[in-house]
Design an enzyme around this catalytic site. Structure first.
Site, PDB file in Angstrom:
ATOM      1  N   GLU A 158      -7.699  -5.299  -0.430  1.00 31.40           N
ATOM      2  CA  GLU A 158      -8.245  -6.307  -1.624  1.00 31.40           C
ATOM      3  C   GLU A 158      -8.154  -7.645  -1.496  1.00 31.40           C
ATOM      4  O   GLU A 158      -8.824  -8.398  -1.837  1.00 31.40           O
ATOM      5  CB  GLU A 158      -7.521  -5.504  -2.703  1.00 31.40           C
ATOM      6  CG  GLU A 158      -7.441  -4.310  -3.034  1.00 31.40           C
ATOM      7  CD  GLU A 158      -9.081  -3.951  -3.691  1.00 31.40           C
ATOM      8  OE1 GLU A 158      -9.878  -4.355  -3.042  1.00 31.40           O
ATOM      9  OE2 GLU A 158      -8.747  -2.923  -4.427  1.00 31.40           O
TER      10      GLU A 158
ATOM     11  N   HIS B 221       0.911  -1.000  -0.106  1.00 29.22           N
ATOM     12  CA  HIS B 221      -0.090   0.138   0.110  1.00 29.22           C
ATOM     13  C   HIS B 221       0.932   1.283   0.029  1.00 29.22           C
ATOM     14  O   HIS B 221       2.032   1.227   0.601  1.00 29.22           O
ATOM     15  CB  HIS B 221      -1.032  -0.012   1.207  1.00 29.22           C
ATOM     16  CG  HIS B 221      -2.224   1.056   1.099  1.00 29.22           C
ATOM     17  ND1 HIS B 221      -1.881   2.324   1.323  1.00 29.22           N
ATOM     18  CD2 HIS B 221      -3.356   0.667   0.501  1.00 29.22           C
ATOM     19  CE1 HIS B 221      -3.178   2.799   1.074  1.00 29.22           C
ATOM     20  NE2 HIS B 221      -3.920   1.948   0.550  1.00 29.22           N
TER      21      HIS B 221
HETATM   22  N1  ACO Z   1       4.031  -7.471  -4.457  1.00 26.50           N
HETATM   23  C1  ACO Z   1       5.296  -7.530  -4.784  1.00 26.50           C
HETATM   24  N2  ACO Z   1       6.131  -6.272  -4.839  1.00 26.50           N
HETATM   25  C2  ACO Z   1       5.605  -5.327  -4.401  1.00 26.50           C
HETATM   26  C3  ACO Z   1       4.272  -5.350  -4.005  1.00 26.50           C
HETATM   27  C4  ACO Z   1       3.436  -6.424  -4.080  1.00 26.50           C
HETATM   28  N3  ACO Z   1       2.090  -6.416  -3.978  1.00 26.50           N
HETATM   29  N4  ACO Z   1       3.994  -3.968  -3.838  1.00 26.50           N
HETATM   30  C5  ACO Z   1       4.936  -3.099  -3.833  1.00 26.50           C
HETATM   31  N5  ACO Z   1       6.027  -4.131  -4.293  1.00 26.50           N
HETATM   32  C6  ACO Z   1       7.577  -3.783  -4.352  1.00 26.50           C
HETATM   33  C7  ACO Z   1       7.610  -2.978  -5.598  1.00 26.50           C
HETATM   34  O1  ACO Z   1       7.790  -3.684  -6.803  1.00 26.50           O
HETATM   35  C8  ACO Z   1       8.842  -1.894  -5.498  1.00 26.50           C
HETATM   36  O2  ACO Z   1      10.016  -2.765  -5.574  1.00 26.50           O
HETATM   37  P1  ACO Z   1      11.349  -2.063  -6.107  1.00 26.50           P
HETATM   38  O3  ACO Z   1      11.673  -0.802  -5.309  1.00 26.50           O
HETATM   39  O4  ACO Z   1      12.131  -3.061  -6.347  1.00 26.50           O
HETATM   40  O5  ACO Z   1      10.890  -1.583  -7.418  1.00 26.50           O
HETATM   41  C9  ACO Z   1       8.703  -1.527  -4.019  1.00 26.50           C
HETATM   42  O6  ACO Z   1       7.854  -2.698  -3.386  1.00 26.50           O
HETATM   43  C10 ACO Z   1       8.155  -0.333  -3.492  1.00 26.50           C
HETATM   44  O7  ACO Z   1       6.731  -0.290  -4.302  1.00 26.50           O
HETATM   45  P2  ACO Z   1       6.306   0.958  -4.674  1.00 26.50           P
HETATM   46  O8  ACO Z   1       6.022   0.899  -6.178  1.00 26.50           O
HETATM   47  O9  ACO Z   1       7.192   2.191  -4.094  1.00 26.50           O
HETATM   48  O10 ACO Z   1       4.913   1.083  -3.812  1.00 26.50           O
HETATM   49  P3  ACO Z   1       3.545   1.958  -4.083  1.00 26.50           P
HETATM   50  O11 ACO Z   1       3.356   2.740  -2.938  1.00 26.50           O
HETATM   51  O12 ACO Z   1       3.696   2.449  -5.609  1.00 26.50           O
HETATM   52  O13 ACO Z   1       2.590   0.633  -4.266  1.00 26.50           O
HETATM   53  C11 ACO Z   1       0.673  -0.603  -4.636  1.00 26.50           C
HETATM   54  C12 ACO Z   1       1.326   0.616  -4.009  1.00 26.50           C
HETATM   55  C13 ACO Z   1       0.376   0.191  -5.922  1.00 26.50           C
HETATM   56  C14 ACO Z   1      -0.762  -0.807  -4.031  1.00 26.50           C
HETATM   57  C15 ACO Z   1       1.324  -1.716  -4.668  1.00 26.50           C
HETATM   58  O14 ACO Z   1       1.833  -2.190  -3.492  1.00 26.50           O
HETATM   59  C16 ACO Z   1       0.799  -2.911  -5.519  1.00 26.50           C
HETATM   60  O15 ACO Z   1       1.126  -2.842  -6.920  1.00 26.50           O
HETATM   61  N6  ACO Z   1       0.281  -3.606  -5.011  1.00 26.50           N
HETATM   62  C17 ACO Z   1      -0.761  -4.810  -5.710  1.00 26.50           C
HETATM   63  C18 ACO Z   1      -1.921  -4.325  -6.168  1.00 26.50           C
HETATM   64  C19 ACO Z   1      -2.997  -3.959  -5.070  1.00 26.50           C
HETATM   65  O16 ACO Z   1      -3.042  -4.948  -4.230  1.00 26.50           O
HETATM   66  N7  ACO Z   1      -3.550  -3.062  -5.142  1.00 26.50           N
HETATM   67  C20 ACO Z   1      -4.479  -2.691  -4.374  1.00 26.50           C
HETATM   68  C21 ACO Z   1      -4.313  -1.517  -3.451  1.00 26.50           C
HETATM   69  S1  ACO Z   1      -5.366  -1.049  -1.879  1.00 26.50           S
HETATM   70  C22 ACO Z   1      -6.556  -0.195  -3.030  1.00 26.50           C
HETATM   71  O17 ACO Z   1      -6.036   0.980  -3.662  1.00 26.50           O
HETATM   72  C23 ACO Z   1      -7.796  -0.147  -2.632  1.00 26.50           C
END
Ligand code: ACO
Length: 359
Positions: free
Chosen positions: A299, A240
């Site tokens: 989710e 998140h």
């Molecule tokens: N699985 C694996 N790796 C992840 C995940 C995940 N679910 N989420 C983040 N990471 C990793 C990223 O790849 C990144 O790695 P890197 O630095 O090597 O590139 C690191 O963790 C940091 O991630 P960010 O992109 O900075 O995190 P951000 O704040 O942008 O992401 C998000 C938030 C978009 C929700 C992300 O965690 C994600 O894509 N989750 C999966 C989709 C999901 O469940 N969405 C629902 C969110 S809740 C809602 O909106 C209602």
């Protein structure tokens, strides 16, 4: 500057507060624990819209009846769209204003349209709303074509309350930007719904189930998740932007799911699979990203809860919209009340060409 606006405060709001370090969510002054599973959806809407709960319940019931007529416009082209795109197309038919009637129609519409579209896709006729029912019970009645069990109503009610508002998330931000132009509440909600559709926001719960199906059985979780993370995939239902601890909404929904399971609505093997996948994913994510806390988000248990209510996974984002629309409308109104157009600046990083453009 961050391209994701991570630390930018772009609005003041009295509607909700997300504390990502403590894992706390406040909605209109109340902790999520005091609302989810405790009160009706309309009661929380009344807090957000600052109006009388009984009046609002009656107004939304009447609005459900009004918007139902739009389902007669559903044709083959609309049914060929994805459920959320079809919902958006139908919502676009609603009048655009800033008045209470528009607000009530917008809050009523996702429930009525999602139920009607679900039945039409199954070759069944839409079931007209019953304005004497609560919004949640009516949404399930319009979907099932019969009265739901009290446990099913309670589970969906807990879900709608849990997701009704959540700070300045992407869809709510979109709603506030459009509302600030004075385009109307319907335009604001359409922008929000478009933002919600994306898999990084409200489009994740369907893919959570796809992941569980692909894993198949608990024994397979370690191997499948290790492979997915090795391939650089994001695990749906984890991570998140704001929370650095467990999303409190995940716990609220896990509790609602447990009650539904106790009433026999959740296959025990599905629950065992989900719990194994969650525990394994959390362990592997911690190993892979020790410096970036990645926890279960809303989710993951949304997916299991909505599946247990026999709602089609393709329509999960529409059910999310049926809850979040209350927050969108409240935020749009709060933004309008500021009287201020939202218009941030950008920093130009392109070329500065001085030579004349040759033809
Ligand atoms: N699985 C694996 N790796 C992840 C995940 C995940 N679910 N989420 C983040 N990471 C990793 C990223 O790849 C990144 O790695 P890197 O630095 O090597 O590139 C690191 O963790 C940091 O991630 P960010 O992109 O900075 O995190 P951000 O704040 O942008 O992401 C998000 C938030 C978009 C929700 C992300 O965690 C994600 O894509 N989750 C999966 C989709 C999901 O469940 N969405 C629902 C969110 S809740 C809602 O909106 C209602």
């Amino acid at each position: 500057m961050s391209s994701g606006l991570d630390d930018v405060i772009a609005a003041e709001t009295a509607l909700s507060d997300v504390d990502g370090l403590q894992g706390r969510l406040i909605i209109a002054g109340h902790s999520l624990d005091a609302l989810a599973g405790q009160v009706e959806f309309e009661a929380v809407l009344a807090l957000l819209l600052d109006c009388d709960p009984a009046d609002l319940k009656a107004a939304i019931g009447a609005a459900r009846l009004r918007v139902f007529d739009h389902l007669s416009a559903v044709d083959g082209a609309l049914l060929n769209m994805s459920p959320v795109e079809a919902l958006r197309a139908l919502m676009a038919r609603l009048a655009d204003g800033e008045d209470d009637e528009t607000a009530h129609a917008l809050i009523a519409a996702p429930a009525v349209f999602t139920a009607g579209l679900t039945r039409l896709r199954q070759g069944l006729s839409p079931v007209p709303p019953d304005q004497t029912l609560g919004h949640t019970a009516d949404m399930l009645t319009m979907t099932y074509g019969r009265h739901p069990a009290p446990e099913q109503v309670a589970a969906l009610e807990a879900y709608l309350v849990t997701v009704v508002d959540h700070g300045l998330n992407a869809s709510t931000f979109a709603a506030r930007v459009v509302a600030s132009t004075r385009a109307g509440l319907t335009s604001a909600v359409l922008a929000a719904l478009s933002a919600l559709k994306g898999p990084l926001h409200g489009g994740a719960p369907g893919p959570v189930l796809d992941m569980l199906d692909a894993i198949g059985q608990p024994d397979n979780a370690e191997k499948w998740l290790t492979r997915a993370l090795g391939d650089g995939e994001r695990l749906m239902g984890f991570g998140h932007r704001i929370y650095r601890v467990r999303d409190p909404r995940a716990d609220a929904l896990k509790a609602a799911l447990a009650k539904l399971a106790a009433a026999g609505y959740v296959p025990p093997e599905r629950l065992t699979l989900a719990e194994t996948v969650e525990a394994t994913a959390l362990r592997l994510l911690k190993q892979k990203k020790p410096d970036r806390p990645l926890e279960t988000n809303v989710e993951f248990y949304t997916a299991l809860l909505l599946e247990s209510l026999c709602l089609p996974r393709g329509a999960f984002t529409c059910v999310f919209a049926a809850g979040r629309v209350g927050g969108w409308v409240a935020h749009a109104r709060e933004q309008i009340a500021t009287g201020r157009l939202m218009r941030p600046q950008s920093r130009y990083i392109g070329h500065n060409v001085t030579a004349p453009l040759g033809v």
